[in-house]
Scaffold this motif. Structure first.
Motif, PDB file in Angstrom:
ATOM      1  N   LEU A  30     -43.553  -8.997   4.172  1.00  0.00           N
ATOM      2  CA  LEU A  30     -44.930  -8.893   3.699  1.00  0.00           C
ATOM      3  C   LEU A  30     -44.988  -8.693   2.194  1.00  0.00           C
ATOM      4  CD1 LEU A  30     -46.268  -6.450   6.447  1.00  0.00           C
ATOM      5  CD2 LEU A  30     -46.872  -8.872   6.221  1.00  0.00           C
ATOM      6  N   SER A  31     -45.994  -9.293   1.577  1.00  0.00           N
ATOM      7  CA  SER A  31     -46.246  -9.052   0.156  1.00  0.00           C
ATOM      8  C   SER A  31     -46.935  -7.703   0.003  1.00  0.00           C
ATOM      9  CB  SER A  31     -47.143 -10.146  -0.416  1.00  0.00           C
ATOM     10  OG  SER A  31     -48.435 -10.085   0.165  1.00  0.00           O
ATOM     11  N   VAL A  50     -45.237   2.299  -1.619  1.00  0.00           N
ATOM     12  CA  VAL A  50     -44.190   1.318  -1.348  1.00  0.00           C
ATOM     13  C   VAL A  50     -42.986   1.556  -2.250  1.00  0.00           C
ATOM     14  CG1 VAL A  50     -43.586  -1.125  -1.616  1.00  0.00           C
ATOM     15  CG2 VAL A  50     -45.619  -0.490  -0.316  1.00  0.00           C
ATOM     16  N   ASN A  51     -43.238   1.847  -3.515  1.00  0.00           N
ATOM     17  CA  ASN A  51     -42.125   2.127  -4.426  1.00  0.00           C
ATOM     18  C   ASN A  51     -41.329   3.345  -3.957  1.00  0.00           C
ATOM     19  OD1 ASN A  51     -42.540  -0.009  -6.169  1.00  0.00           O
ATOM     20  ND2 ASN A  51     -43.864   1.149  -7.548  1.00  0.00           N
ATOM     21  N   ALA A  58     -36.504   3.078   3.091  1.00  0.00           N
ATOM     22  CA  ALA A  58     -37.278   2.684   4.269  1.00  0.00           C
ATOM     23  C   ALA A  58     -37.766   1.248   4.156  1.00  0.00           C
ATOM     24  CB  ALA A  58     -38.465   3.622   4.460  1.00  0.00           C
ATOM     25  N   LEU A  59     -37.963   0.764   2.936  1.00  0.00           N
ATOM     26  CA  LEU A  59     -38.320  -0.624   2.680  1.00  0.00           C
ATOM     27  C   LEU A  59     -37.327  -1.205   1.681  1.00  0.00           C
ATOM     28  CD1 LEU A  59     -42.229  -0.472   2.268  1.00  0.00           C
ATOM     29  CD2 LEU A  59     -40.921  -1.087   4.306  1.00  0.00           C
ATOM     30  N   ALA A  60     -37.236  -2.521   1.658  1.00  0.00           N
ATOM     31  CA  ALA A  60     -36.368  -3.211   0.702  1.00  0.00           C
ATOM     32  C   ALA A  60     -37.125  -4.408   0.139  1.00  0.00           C
ATOM     33  CB  ALA A  60     -35.075  -3.671   1.362  1.00  0.00           C
ATOM     34  N   ARG A  61     -36.905  -4.686  -1.142  1.00  0.00           N
ATOM     35  CA  ARG A  61     -37.533  -5.837  -1.787  1.00  0.00           C
ATOM     36  C   ARG A  61     -36.717  -7.095  -1.516  1.00  0.00           C
ATOM     37  NH1 ARG A  61     -37.935  -2.012  -5.957  1.00  0.00           N
ATOM     38  NH2 ARG A  61     -40.086  -1.389  -6.430  1.00  0.00           N
ATOM     39  N   THR A  62     -37.392  -8.193  -1.245  1.00  0.00           N
ATOM     40  CA  THR A  62     -36.760  -9.505  -1.152  1.00  0.00           C
ATOM     41  C   THR A  62     -37.599 -10.455  -1.995  1.00  0.00           C
ATOM     42  OG1 THR A  62     -38.031 -10.064   0.834  1.00  0.00           O
ATOM     43  CG2 THR A  62     -35.865  -9.093   1.176  1.00  0.00           C
ATOM     44  N   GLY A  63     -37.305 -10.497  -3.278  1.00  0.00           N
ATOM     45  CA  GLY A  63     -38.111 -11.303  -4.193  1.00  0.00           C
ATOM     46  C   GLY A  63     -39.465 -10.651  -4.394  1.00  0.00           C
ATOM     47  N   ARG A  70     -32.743  -0.766   5.310  1.00  0.00           N
ATOM     48  CA  ARG A  70     -31.548  -0.438   6.098  1.00  0.00           C
ATOM     49  C   ARG A  70     -31.543   1.024   6.535  1.00  0.00           C
ATOM     50  NH1 ARG A  70     -26.281  -2.501   6.186  1.00  0.00           N
ATOM     51  NH2 ARG A  70     -25.065  -1.311   7.682  1.00  0.00           N
ATOM     52  N   ARG A  71     -32.145   1.911   5.742  1.00  0.00           N
ATOM     53  CA  ARG A  71     -32.053   3.328   6.093  1.00  0.00           C
ATOM     54  C   ARG A  71     -32.811   3.629   7.384  1.00  0.00           C
ATOM     55  NH1 ARG A  71     -32.601   8.514   2.007  1.00  0.00           N
ATOM     56  NH2 ARG A  71     -31.898  10.080   3.511  1.00  0.00           N
TER      57      ARG A  71
END
Length: 249
Positions: A30-31, A50-51, A58-63, A70-71
């Motif tokens: 999701l954006s 989110v940051n 808990a979240l990871a950036r993909t572009g 992963r946590r």
């Protein structure tokens, strides 16, 4: 979803959980604007939280988009469902490893990927790219092919629409893979020939609870030319034992 006007009365915890809850089977990437909309939060609030979630893992950036981090997998391993599967399967995995000295995998399907729940290997095992918690393509792995063969039709369509070539032996033609999956459903096992890693072949079988395939059990070896039947037979015995134990828990 709650509107932004209601966001002011929500706790920080509930806002963060709303962001995590924005992900589901159809929304795995999701954006920021999509996250804010689905969580019912102002964009600025979503951006800040989110940051923080990214920093924690808990979240990871993909572009320009975000995925579950992963946590959360590490924390999720503590949940009874995953702990139960691994604990029930453990003695069967150790017996299978002792009998074969091959890398042994226990895996479940996670959307369009295979998620490795457990792995046993030794010095004599073939080097593999999988690790506990890693996600690999369903179409390029033995355990993945089993899970894909018995997955819902819409999942198979999505996977067949995008078949990246991992090695020169990876099956990337939809028609050819469809034939393999049909054979898996008849034979009740799958194989790969250097499709994920050069020098590594695999065989895998389904683990069932009742009529449902809940996981897959696989081994990775240098070649299947001599021992395929023996390996498949040993895995099927182990898979039936795991299935029976899961039903009784």
């Amino acid at each position: 979803m709650a509107g932004n006007s209601a966001a002011a009365g929500r706790s920080v915890t509930s806002r963060a959980l709303a962001l995590l809850g924005a992900f589901d089977e159809r929304h795995r990437q999701l954006s920021l604007s999509d996250l804010a909309s689905r969580a019912g939060l102002p964009l600025a609030t979503a951006h800040r939280l989110v940051n923080e979630l990214v920093d924690w893992g808990a979240l990871a950036r993909t572009g320009s988009t975000y995925v579950v981090g992963r946590r959360l997998w590490d924390v999720g391993l503590l949940a009874p469902v995953n702990t139960g599967l691994r604990e029930v399967a453990a003695p069967y995995l150790h017996d299978l490893y002792g009998a074969t000295l091959a890398t042994v995998h226990l895996a479940v399907r996670d959307g369009k990927h295979v998620l490795y729940v457990e792995r046993l290997s030794g010095h004599a095992s073939v080097p593999v790219v999988s690790t506990v918690g890693s996600r690999l393509p369903l179409h390029a792995t033995g355990v993945g092919k089993v899970l894909l063969a018995f997955a819902p039709e819409d999942v198979r369509r999505q996977v067949l629409a995008d078949l990246p070539r991992v090695t020169r032996y990876t099956i990337s033609e939809p028609g050819r893979l469809q034939k393999q999956l049909a054979k898996v459903r008849v034979d009740d096992f799958a194989t790969t020939q250097e499709e994920m890693s050069l020098g590594a072949c695999s065989a895998a079988v389904p683990i069932r609870v009742g009529d449902s395939v809940v996981a897959s059990l696989g081994v990775v070896v240098p070649t299947l030319k001599r021992d395929q039947a023996r390996l498949v037979s040993a895995m099927q015995v182990a898979a039936r034992g795991i299935g029976r134990s899961l039903r009784s828990t």
